[in-house]
Design a protein around this motif. Structure first.
Motif, PDB file in Angstrom:
ATOM      1  N   PHE A   1     -17.769  36.046  44.184  1.00  0.00           N
ATOM      2  CA  PHE A   1     -17.050  36.071  42.913  1.00  0.00           C
ATOM      3  C   PHE A   1     -17.129  34.713  42.224  1.00  0.00           C
ATOM      4  O   PHE A   1     -17.423  34.617  41.028  1.00  0.00           O
ATOM      5  CB  PHE A   1     -15.597  36.460  43.170  1.00  0.00           C
ATOM      6  N   ALA A   2     -16.875  33.633  42.982  1.00  0.00           N
ATOM      7  CA  ALA A   2     -16.920  32.283  42.413  1.00  0.00           C
ATOM      8  C   ALA A   2     -18.326  31.954  41.917  1.00  0.00           C
ATOM      9  O   ALA A   2     -18.508  31.344  40.858  1.00  0.00           O
ATOM     10  CB  ALA A   2     -16.468  31.255  43.456  1.00  0.00           C
ATOM     11  N   LEU A   3     -19.331  32.387  42.671  1.00  0.00           N
ATOM     12  CA  LEU A   3     -20.718  32.141  42.281  1.00  0.00           C
ATOM     13  C   LEU A   3     -21.042  32.867  40.973  1.00  0.00           C
ATOM     14  O   LEU A   3     -21.688  32.311  40.073  1.00  0.00           O
ATOM     15  CB  LEU A   3     -21.647  32.608  43.405  1.00  0.00           C
ATOM     16  N   GLY A   4     -20.575  34.109  40.861  1.00  0.00           N
ATOM     17  CA  GLY A   4     -20.781  34.862  39.629  1.00  0.00           C
ATOM     18  C   GLY A   4     -20.131  34.179  38.439  1.00  0.00           C
ATOM     19  O   GLY A   4     -20.709  34.115  37.342  1.00  0.00           O
ATOM     20  N   GLN A   5     -18.939  33.625  38.640  1.00  0.00           N
ATOM     21  CA  GLN A   5     -18.261  32.902  37.566  1.00  0.00           C
ATOM     22  C   GLN A   5     -19.049  31.672  37.138  1.00  0.00           C
ATOM     23  O   GLN A   5     -19.133  31.365  35.946  1.00  0.00           O
ATOM     24  CB  GLN A   5     -16.862  32.476  38.028  1.00  0.00           C
TER      25      GLN A   5
ATOM     26  N   ILE B   1     -27.589  37.575  34.010  1.00  0.00           N
ATOM     27  CA  ILE B   1     -28.129  38.509  35.001  1.00  0.00           C
ATOM     28  C   ILE B   1     -27.669  38.113  36.406  1.00  0.00           C
ATOM     29  O   ILE B   1     -27.185  38.947  37.183  1.00  0.00           O
ATOM     30  CB  ILE B   1     -29.673  38.553  34.951  1.00  0.00           C
ATOM     31  N   ALA B   2     -27.836  36.824  36.745  1.00  0.00           N
ATOM     32  CA  ALA B   2     -27.392  36.350  38.060  1.00  0.00           C
ATOM     33  C   ALA B   2     -25.888  36.521  38.226  1.00  0.00           C
ATOM     34  O   ALA B   2     -25.403  36.890  39.311  1.00  0.00           O
ATOM     35  CB  ALA B   2     -27.781  34.888  38.242  1.00  0.00           C
ATOM     36  N   ALA B   3     -25.136  36.267  37.155  1.00  0.00           N
ATOM     37  CA  ALA B   3     -23.689  36.450  37.216  1.00  0.00           C
ATOM     38  C   ALA B   3     -23.353  37.903  37.526  1.00  0.00           C
ATOM     39  O   ALA B   3     -22.513  38.197  38.385  1.00  0.00           O
ATOM     40  CB  ALA B   3     -23.058  36.037  35.888  1.00  0.00           C
TER      41      ALA B   3
ATOM     42  N   LEU C   1     -21.387  39.186  40.915  1.00  0.00           N
ATOM     43  CA  LEU C   1     -20.116  39.861  40.658  1.00  0.00           C
ATOM     44  C   LEU C   1     -20.143  41.303  41.152  1.00  0.00           C
ATOM     45  O   LEU C   1     -19.137  41.832  41.630  1.00  0.00           O
ATOM     46  CB  LEU C   1     -19.778  39.805  39.160  1.00  0.00           C
ATOM     47  N   SER C   2     -21.306  41.936  41.056  1.00  0.00           N
ATOM     48  CA  SER C   2     -21.446  43.307  41.555  1.00  0.00           C
ATOM     49  C   SER C   2     -21.239  43.355  43.060  1.00  0.00           C
ATOM     50  O   SER C   2     -20.592  44.261  43.597  1.00  0.00           O
ATOM     51  CB  SER C   2     -22.832  43.872  41.200  1.00  0.00           C
ATOM     52  N   LEU C   3     -21.799  42.382  43.769  1.00  0.00           N
ATOM     53  CA  LEU C   3     -21.625  42.342  45.224  1.00  0.00           C
ATOM     54  C   LEU C   3     -20.161  42.115  45.600  1.00  0.00           C
ATOM     55  O   LEU C   3     -19.644  42.727  46.537  1.00  0.00           O
ATOM     56  CB  LEU C   3     -22.500  41.245  45.840  1.00  0.00           C
ATOM     57  N   ALA C   4     -19.487  41.220  44.858  1.00  0.00           N
ATOM     58  CA  ALA C   4     -18.069  40.968  45.143  1.00  0.00           C
ATOM     59  C   ALA C   4     -17.227  42.199  44.807  1.00  0.00           C
ATOM     60  O   ALA C   4     -16.303  42.561  45.549  1.00  0.00           O
ATOM     61  CB  ALA C   4     -17.583  39.767  44.338  1.00  0.00           C
ATOM     62  N   ALA C   5     -17.563  42.868  43.703  1.00  0.00           N
ATOM     63  CA  ALA C   5     -16.826  44.077  43.313  1.00  0.00           C
ATOM     64  C   ALA C   5     -17.005  45.176  44.350  1.00  0.00           C
ATOM     65  O   ALA C   5     -16.085  45.952  44.632  1.00  0.00           O
ATOM     66  CB  ALA C   5     -17.303  44.554  41.943  1.00  0.00           C
TER      67      ALA C   5
ATOM     68  N   THR D   1     -14.624  43.018  39.595  1.00  0.00           N
ATOM     69  CA  THR D   1     -14.970  44.240  38.866  1.00  0.00           C
ATOM     70  C   THR D   1     -14.759  44.060  37.371  1.00  0.00           C
ATOM     71  O   THR D   1     -15.607  44.429  36.548  1.00  0.00           O
ATOM     72  CB  THR D   1     -14.119  45.420  39.368  1.00  0.00           C
ATOM     73  N   ARG D   2     -13.610  43.463  37.010  1.00  0.00           N
ATOM     74  CA  ARG D   2     -13.310  43.271  35.591  1.00  0.00           C
ATOM     75  C   ARG D   2     -14.303  42.323  34.928  1.00  0.00           C
ATOM     76  O   ARG D   2     -14.795  42.595  33.823  1.00  0.00           O
ATOM     77  CB  ARG D   2     -11.877  42.751  35.433  1.00  0.00           C
ATOM     78  N   LEU D   3     -14.616  41.206  35.603  1.00  0.00           N
ATOM     79  CA  LEU D   3     -15.547  40.246  35.006  1.00  0.00           C
ATOM     80  C   LEU D   3     -16.964  40.810  34.973  1.00  0.00           C
ATOM     81  O   LEU D   3     -17.714  40.582  34.025  1.00  0.00           O
ATOM     82  CB  LEU D   3     -15.516  38.924  35.783  1.00  0.00           C
ATOM     83  N   ARG D   4     -17.345  41.586  36.010  1.00  0.00           N
ATOM     84  CA  ARG D   4     -18.677  42.209  36.022  1.00  0.00           C
ATOM     85  C   ARG D   4     -18.859  43.108  34.807  1.00  0.00           C
ATOM     86  O   ARG D   4     -19.893  43.063  34.127  1.00  0.00           O
ATOM     87  CB  ARG D   4     -18.844  43.025  37.303  1.00  0.00           C
ATOM     88  N   ASP D   5     -17.843  43.930  34.504  1.00  0.00           N
ATOM     89  CA  ASP D   5     -17.956  44.839  33.355  1.00  0.00           C
ATOM     90  C   ASP D   5     -17.999  44.066  32.038  1.00  0.00           C
ATOM     91  O   ASP D   5     -18.664  44.481  31.083  1.00  0.00           O
ATOM     92  CB  ASP D   5     -16.775  45.816  33.357  1.00  0.00           C
ATOM     93  N   GLN D   6     -17.306  42.938  31.996  1.00  0.00           N
ATOM     94  CA  GLN D   6     -17.348  42.094  30.803  1.00  0.00           C
ATOM     95  C   GLN D   6     -18.734  41.493  30.617  1.00  0.00           C
ATOM     96  O   GLN D   6     -19.271  41.469  29.491  1.00  0.00           O
ATOM     97  CB  GLN D   6     -16.294  40.988  30.943  1.00  0.00           C
TER      98      GLN D   6
END
Length: 260
Positions: A176-180, A193-195, A199-203, A211-216
């Protein structure tokens, strides 16, 4: 309050002398008055003498109360502190031998001030040792310390590297932190794309924030790149699962579709 005679309620009173037949309380703790109107003698408690007596009793009783308190409860209060000190010393000894679990717990205590004085520098030091030993929780915690500049000099690039090590080991919070960081461009150029992938893996591991940030993020990816992003998430998920020898939930996107 004005003194009055208890017999006739007159306020015309004069001081009177004590008599041999008066009680101890009347002679020692009271003052005698005689009514000029009806001649009756009465007594009133001497508040000054009563207060002085109570103060003397408290002064004499305080040392006894302190001694009784320590005899009854003193040992109960010091025993837990001594027990915790022994436990901390034992934890320190284990941490010094390279026990990563002990290093993580000791770092937590320094972070939260649990039984020791809070010390971010000491906490980051123990997290760093656990991280260097390959512990994924240590790698995540040390990466976050670098990201936030807690107990160490803030270093986004180093934080990204340590968090990626933990994320590669299926640490959900690290993913999640990496995606951010990829989303905000911290320690790396912005890469939506990397984000999305991280984020998908964390979700997939149940993190609602991810999940919320991935959809954003998904709504900010060009439509012609969405399939590629989802494929990369699936491939990375499969690779990490194979490396770990575990089966985890599917990491592909199953949330809302992007806005047109």
């Amino acid at each position: 309050m004005q003194l009055r005679c208890p017999a006739c309620s007159s306020s015309d009173l004069r001081p009177a002398s004590a008599h041999p037949g008066d009680t101890w309380t009347q002679r020692k703790l009271s003052r005698a008055y005689r009514c000029r109107k009806c001649g009756r003698r009465s007594w009133r408690l001497d508040r000054f003498l009563l207060g002085l007596m109570l103060a003397s009793i408290l002064v004499l009783a305080t040392p006894l109360l302190v001694i009784a308190y320590h005899l009854m409860w003193g040992n109960d209060r010091t025993q837990p502190a001594q027990t915790f000190k022994n436990a901390t010393t034992e934890l320190q000894q284990k941490a010094n031998t390279g026990d990563t679990s002990a290093q993580i717990e000791l770092a937590r205590q320094y972070t939260e001030g649990d039984g020791v004085l809070a010390n971010a520098r000491q906490a980051s030091r123990w997290y760093a040792q656990a991280a260097a030993a390959g512990d994924r929780e240590g790698q995540y915690r040390f990466g976050m310390a670098l990201l936030e500049g807690s107990g160490v000099v803030q270093d986004y690039r180093a934080a990204l590297n340590w968090l990626k090590l933990a994320a590669d080991k299926h640490h959900a919070r690290a993913q999640f932190a990496l995606g951010q960081m990829y989303y905000e461009g911290l320690g790396t150029p912005i890469d939506k794309i990397a984000a999305y992938v991280w984020l998908s893996l964390a979700a997939a591991q149940g993190l609602d924030d991810a999940t919320r940030l991935r959809d954003q993020v998904l709504n900010q990816i060009p439509a012609d790149r969405i399939m590629d992003a989802q494929e990369r998430a699936r491939e990375l998920h499969a690779r990490l699962s194979a490396d770990a020898g575990t089966e985890t939930p599917h990491a592909g996107h199953t949330g809302p579709k992007p806005k047109p």
